[in-house]
Write a protein that holds these residues in place. Structure first.
Motif, PDB file in Angstrom:
ATOM      1  N   GLY A  43       0.792  -1.221   0.000  1.00  0.00           N
ATOM      2  CA  GLY A  43       0.000   0.000   0.000  1.00  0.00           C
ATOM      3  C   GLY A  43       0.826   1.274   0.000  1.00  0.00           C
ATOM      4  N   ALA A  44       1.903   1.296   0.763  1.00  0.00           N
ATOM      5  CA  ALA A  44       2.741   2.494   0.811  1.00  0.00           C
ATOM      6  C   ALA A  44       3.408   2.740  -0.540  1.00  0.00           C
ATOM      7  CB  ALA A  44       3.796   2.356   1.909  1.00  0.00           C
ATOM      8  N   ASP A  45       3.884   1.672  -1.157  1.00  0.00           N
ATOM      9  CA  ASP A  45       4.500   1.812  -2.476  1.00  0.00           C
ATOM     10  C   ASP A  45       3.472   2.258  -3.511  1.00  0.00           C
ATOM     11  OD1 ASP A  45       6.944   1.064  -1.461  1.00  0.00           O
ATOM     12  OD2 ASP A  45       6.847  -1.001  -2.215  1.00  0.00           O
ATOM     13  N   ALA A  46       2.268   1.708  -3.433  1.00  0.00           N
ATOM     14  CA  ALA A  46       1.210   2.100  -4.378  1.00  0.00           C
ATOM     15  C   ALA A  46       0.861   3.571  -4.193  1.00  0.00           C
ATOM     16  CB  ALA A  46      -0.024   1.221  -4.201  1.00  0.00           C
ATOM     17  N   ALA A  47       0.855   4.045  -2.951  1.00  0.00           N
ATOM     18  CA  ALA A  47       0.589   5.467  -2.686  1.00  0.00           C
ATOM     19  C   ALA A  47       1.705   6.335  -3.256  1.00  0.00           C
ATOM     20  CB  ALA A  47       0.424   5.706  -1.182  1.00  0.00           C
ATOM     21  N   ASP A  48       2.955   5.877  -3.135  1.00  0.00           N
ATOM     22  CA  ASP A  48       4.079   6.611  -3.728  1.00  0.00           C
ATOM     23  C   ASP A  48       3.931   6.700  -5.242  1.00  0.00           C
ATOM     24  OD1 ASP A  48       5.225   7.002  -1.253  1.00  0.00           O
ATOM     25  OD2 ASP A  48       6.718   5.400  -1.472  1.00  0.00           O
ATOM     26  N   VAL A  49       3.563   5.583  -5.857  1.00  0.00           N
ATOM     27  CA  VAL A  49       3.381   5.570  -7.313  1.00  0.00           C
ATOM     28  C   VAL A  49       2.240   6.505  -7.703  1.00  0.00           C
ATOM     29  CG1 VAL A  49       2.623   4.143  -9.266  1.00  0.00           C
ATOM     30  CG2 VAL A  49       4.450   3.340  -7.751  1.00  0.00           C
ATOM     31  N   LEU A  50       1.158   6.493  -6.937  1.00  0.00           N
ATOM     32  CA  LEU A  50       0.044   7.404  -7.213  1.00  0.00           C
ATOM     33  C   LEU A  50       0.542   8.846  -7.254  1.00  0.00           C
ATOM     34  CD1 LEU A  50      -2.952   8.241  -7.485  1.00  0.00           C
ATOM     35  CD2 LEU A  50      -3.125   8.022  -4.988  1.00  0.00           C
ATOM     36  N   ASN A  51       1.347   9.227  -6.273  1.00  0.00           N
ATOM     37  CA  ASN A  51       1.887  10.592  -6.246  1.00  0.00           C
ATOM     38  C   ASN A  51       2.780  10.862  -7.455  1.00  0.00           C
ATOM     39  OD1 ASN A  51       0.588  11.330  -3.891  1.00  0.00           O
ATOM     40  ND2 ASN A  51       2.222  10.526  -2.603  1.00  0.00           N
ATOM     41  N   GLU A  52       3.639   9.899  -7.786  1.00  0.00           N
ATOM     42  CA  GLU A  52       4.517  10.056  -8.945  1.00  0.00           C
ATOM     43  C   GLU A  52       3.716  10.188 -10.236  1.00  0.00           C
ATOM     44  OE1 GLU A  52       7.802   7.346  -9.456  1.00  0.00           O
ATOM     45  OE2 GLU A  52       8.024   7.135  -7.287  1.00  0.00           O
ATOM     46  N   VAL A  53       2.671   9.393 -10.364  1.00  0.00           N
ATOM     47  CA  VAL A  53       1.846   9.426 -11.567  1.00  0.00           C
ATOM     48  C   VAL A  53       1.167  10.783 -11.710  1.00  0.00           C
ATOM     49  CG1 VAL A  53      -0.251   8.475 -12.634  1.00  0.00           C
ATOM     50  CG2 VAL A  53       1.510   6.931 -11.734  1.00  0.00           C
ATOM     51  N   MET A  54       0.603  11.288 -10.630  1.00  0.00           N
ATOM     52  CA  MET A  54      -0.087  12.574 -10.715  1.00  0.00           C
ATOM     53  C   MET A  54       0.894  13.718 -10.988  1.00  0.00           C
ATOM     54  SD  MET A  54      -3.226  12.069 -10.736  1.00  0.00           S
ATOM     55  CE  MET A  54      -4.193  10.597 -10.562  1.00  0.00           C
ATOM     56  N   LEU A  55       2.086  13.622 -10.484  1.00  0.00           N
ATOM     57  CA  LEU A  55       3.113  14.604 -10.806  1.00  0.00           C
ATOM     58  C   LEU A  55       3.463  14.520 -12.290  1.00  0.00           C
ATOM     59  CD1 LEU A  55       5.019  16.804  -9.811  1.00  0.00           C
ATOM     60  CD2 LEU A  55       6.654  15.004  -9.211  1.00  0.00           C
ATOM     61  N   GLU A  56       3.553  13.311 -12.797  1.00  0.00           N
ATOM     62  CA  GLU A  56       3.826  13.113 -14.221  1.00  0.00           C
ATOM     63  C   GLU A  56       2.691  13.665 -15.081  1.00  0.00           C
ATOM     64  OE1 GLU A  56       6.604  11.510 -17.076  1.00  0.00           O
ATOM     65  OE2 GLU A  56       6.761  11.912 -14.927  1.00  0.00           O
TER      66      GLU A  56
END
Length: 186
Positions: A43-56
């Motif tokens: 879950g923590a990694d998925a949340a990190d990816v979510l943030n990275e994706v939205m920044l992208e």
């Protein structure tokens, strides 16, 4: 006033509209998080990816050319960010490169509800046993309700490979569920 389309939001984001990014996030955060979670299993990694994706999305909204649906484009970014995170976090573990870059080739009553919940647990258990590439195809097809051509685009693989992965995933799920229902180890 009608709700803006996905493309409308993306065009507003490309012009620097932060409110459009917030609306885009509200619309897609669950989809991105769940897809990433299926890949990363954390879950923590998925949340990190979510943030990275939205920044992208914020950075690259202006590069969207409309060759696919916005959702397909977004899930492609999500897949790439998830795979990148896997590579960073597990450099000593070999990533299943072949699987990633494969060549063509109504509930009545409490007891019924409990039975469905137990079945759901069995299915989740068996889904977790699938290889990442198979689990991603199943998630995109059944949870995101995407067609095979969209899945192929998201995963950057040929359509035939999507069909093959789905066939193998269904076979493995069926075998796992049979073993679980018979009381044998999956």
């Amino acid at each position: 006033m009608s709700e803006p389309t996905d493309l409308d939001l993306l065009q507003c984001i490309a012009r620097g509209d932060q409110q459009a990014l917030h609306a885009f996030y509200r619309r897609f955060h669950g989809v991105v998080y769940q897809f990433s979670l299926r890949t990363l299993r954390n879950g923590a990694d998925a949340a990190d990816v979510l943030n990275e994706v939205m920044l992208e999305v914020w950075r690259r909204a202006g590069t969207f050319e409309g060759h696919s649906q916005v959702r397909t484009w977004l899930l492609s970014i999500t897949r790439n960010k998830s795979v990148d995170l896997l590579r960073r976090k597990r450099p000593s573990e070999p990533l299943d490169e072949q699987a990633l870059e494969e060549d063509p080739g109504a509930v009545c009553g409490l007891s019924a509800g409990l039975e469905l919940d137990q079945q759901g647990e069995q299915v989740r258990y068996c889904l977790d046993k699938l290889k990442d590439s198979h689990r991603q195809v199943v998630h995109l097809a059944f949870f995101e309700e995407l067609a095979y051509p969209q899945i192929a685009e998201i995963m950057a693989i040929p359509g035939g490979t999507v069909k093959t992965r789905m066939m193998h995933a269904k076979q493995q799920l069926l075998q796992c569920l049979r073993r679980r229902l018979e009381g044998r180890p999956a």
